[in-house]
Scaffold this active site. Structure first.
Site, mmCIF file in Angstrom:
data_model
loop_
_atom_site.group_PDB
_atom_site.id
_atom_site.type_symbol
_atom_site.label_atom_id
_atom_site.label_comp_id
_atom_site.label_asym_id
_atom_site.label_seq_id
_atom_site.Cartn_x
_atom_site.Cartn_y
_atom_site.Cartn_z
ATOM 1 N N ASP A 86 23.719 13.134 -25.286
ATOM 2 C CA ASP A 86 23.014 13.834 -26.353
ATOM 3 C C ASP A 86 21.570 13.362 -26.320
ATOM 4 O O ASP A 86 21.301 12.165 -26.200
ATOM 5 C CB ASP A 86 23.638 13.594 -27.737
ATOM 6 C CG ASP A 86 23.259 14.731 -28.670
ATOM 7 O OD1 ASP A 86 23.713 15.873 -28.445
ATOM 8 O OD2 ASP A 86 22.469 14.503 -29.614
ATOM 9 N N PHE A 103 13.638 21.488 -17.394
ATOM 10 C CA PHE A 103 14.198 22.397 -18.403
ATOM 11 C C PHE A 103 13.666 22.007 -19.777
ATOM 12 O O PHE A 103 12.881 21.056 -19.916
ATOM 13 C CB PHE A 103 15.726 22.340 -18.380
ATOM 14 C CG PHE A 103 16.323 21.053 -18.889
ATOM 15 C CD1 PHE A 103 16.360 19.916 -18.086
ATOM 16 C CD2 PHE A 103 16.846 20.960 -20.181
ATOM 17 C CE1 PHE A 103 16.905 18.728 -18.558
ATOM 18 C CE2 PHE A 103 17.400 19.769 -20.656
ATOM 19 C CZ PHE A 103 17.421 18.659 -19.838
ATOM 20 N N HIS A 148 13.872 9.430 -19.971
ATOM 21 C CA HIS A 148 14.837 8.887 -20.932
ATOM 22 C C HIS A 148 16.239 8.868 -20.323
ATOM 23 O O HIS A 148 16.967 7.898 -20.413
ATOM 24 C CB HIS A 148 14.802 9.744 -22.205
ATOM 25 C CG HIS A 148 14.889 11.227 -21.941
ATOM 26 N ND1 HIS A 148 14.077 11.879 -21.026
ATOM 27 C CD2 HIS A 148 15.717 12.183 -22.432
ATOM 28 C CE1 HIS A 148 14.404 13.161 -20.998
ATOM 29 N NE2 HIS A 148 15.395 13.372 -21.829
HETATM 30 P P1 ITT Z 1 25.303 19.805 -24.172
HETATM 31 O O1 ITT Z 1 25.364 19.554 -25.669
HETATM 32 O O2 ITT Z 1 26.391 20.701 -23.707
HETATM 33 O O3 ITT Z 1 25.201 18.526 -23.392
HETATM 34 P P2 ITT Z 1 22.654 20.807 -24.791
HETATM 35 O O4 ITT Z 1 21.539 21.346 -23.965
HETATM 36 O O5 ITT Z 1 23.036 21.592 -26.031
HETATM 37 O O6 ITT Z 1 23.943 20.619 -23.851
HETATM 38 P P3 ITT Z 1 21.855 18.608 -26.512
HETATM 39 O O7 ITT Z 1 22.640 19.061 -27.662
HETATM 40 O O8 ITT Z 1 21.850 17.145 -26.177
HETATM 41 O O9 ITT Z 1 22.321 19.325 -25.159
HETATM 42 O O10 ITT Z 1 20.358 19.109 -26.714
HETATM 43 C C1 ITT Z 1 19.390 18.632 -25.846
HETATM 44 C C2 ITT Z 1 18.125 19.463 -25.971
HETATM 45 O O11 ITT Z 1 17.000 18.566 -26.002
HETATM 46 C C3 ITT Z 1 17.955 20.318 -24.726
HETATM 47 O O12 ITT Z 1 18.553 21.593 -24.887
HETATM 48 C C4 ITT Z 1 16.444 20.360 -24.586
HETATM 49 O O13 ITT Z 1 15.916 21.336 -25.467
HETATM 50 C C5 ITT Z 1 16.020 18.973 -25.084
HETATM 51 N N1 ITT Z 1 16.020 18.003 -23.959
HETATM 52 C C6 ITT Z 1 16.894 16.978 -23.752
HETATM 53 N N2 ITT Z 1 16.604 16.343 -22.613
HETATM 54 C C7 ITT Z 1 15.554 16.985 -22.079
HETATM 55 C C8 ITT Z 1 14.818 16.821 -20.894
HETATM 56 O O14 ITT Z 1 15.141 15.891 -19.996
HETATM 57 N N3 ITT Z 1 13.791 17.640 -20.664
HETATM 58 C C9 ITT Z 1 13.466 18.602 -21.544
HETATM 59 N N4 ITT Z 1 14.124 18.852 -22.674
HETATM 60 C C10 ITT Z 1 15.160 18.039 -22.958
#
Ligand code: ITT
Length: 217
Positions: free
Chosen positions: A77, A175, A203
């Site tokens: 997360d 992304f 991170h």
């Molecule tokens: P899962 O819950 O299925 O893992 P998700 O994309 O919904 O997929 P999260 O709930 O953890 O995952 O939300 C993470 C969001 O934070 C992601 O959709 C991006 O908008 C942002 N994010 C996280 N890590 C990132 C990264 O390395 N680079 C850019 N944006 C990031």
């Protein structure tokens, strides 16, 4: 050998995790099963949401019928915290834009980035400091045990990458908020710096380094 199931629906996260862990453990992901869960991320923190995801999948793999040799479930997360927005979008990073019109589910990256730019345009540029945060939850699959027992045995690994937002998007790699985020010590966004640099300093890379050391124990 340990077999980790990467419990994420985000294909970019899968790629980044595989880049860093594929030499350490056997990895499976949603590419290897047609099973899907609608998991509601109701936690108030990254850690709570990571645990909801890893424990849900561990419960599934703990039932004998479907194990696929999975010994652990790994969930991620993560999100972006912007200081002048009081830490938003934070745990709501994936659905930052859709929260405005009470839509359920994630917004597109373009919608989220457009909203972030709108929010920051009202703030002085000196206050656009931000960080990405990632929490990994590693839950052991314990056949016949309850989800609560597996949740209690979960280990967490975290990583932070400090930086600042640039509201002129740049780059095509990565992304999410990558086209708007400049990591500390650099002048380009993650999306401009590309995968090799991101996988060294992000991170997620920092959290994965800790996890990798633990897996080699
Ligand atoms: P899962 O819950 O299925 O893992 P998700 O994309 O919904 O997929 P999260 O709930 O953890 O995952 O939300 C993470 C969001 O934070 C992601 O959709 C991006 O908008 C942002 N994010 C996280 N890590 C990132 C990264 O390395 N680079 C850019 N944006 C990031």
């Amino acid at each position: 050998m340990k077999t980790l199931f990467i419990a994420t629906g985000n294909a970019h996260k899968i790629e980044e995790i595989c880049d860093m862990l594929q030499e350490t453990v056997r990895l499976l992901s949603q590419r290897d099963t047609s099973v899907r869960f609608e998991i509601e991320e109701t936690g108030a923190t990254f850690q709570e949401n990571a645990l909801i995801k890893s424990a849900t999948w561990a419960g599934y793999f703990a039932s004998d019928l479907c194990n696929m040799g999975v010994t652990h479930v790994l969930a991620d997360d993560s999100g972006l915290e912007v200081d002048c927005l009081k830490g938003a979008p934070g745990v709501h990073s994936a659905r930052f834009a859709s929260m405005d019109n009470l839509r359920s589910g994630n917004s597109t990256d373009a919608e989220n980035n457009a909203k972030l730019i709108r929010c920051l345009a009202e703030q002085p540029q000196t206050r656009w400091t931000a960080r990405f945060r990632c929490i990994l939850a590693l839950t052991p699959v314990l056949p016949q045990e309850s989800i609560a027992t597996m949740a209690a045995a979960t280990e967490f690994f975290d990583g932070i990458c400090e930086g600042q937002i640039r509201i002129k998007a740049g780059g095509t790699d990565g992304f999410g908020y990558d086209p708007l985020f400049i990591p500390e010590g650099y002048e380009q966004t993650f999306a401009e710096l590309g995968r090799e640099v991101k996988n060294r300093i992000s991170h997620r890379a920092r959290a994965l380094n800790q996890l990798s050391a633990r897996l080699k124990d």
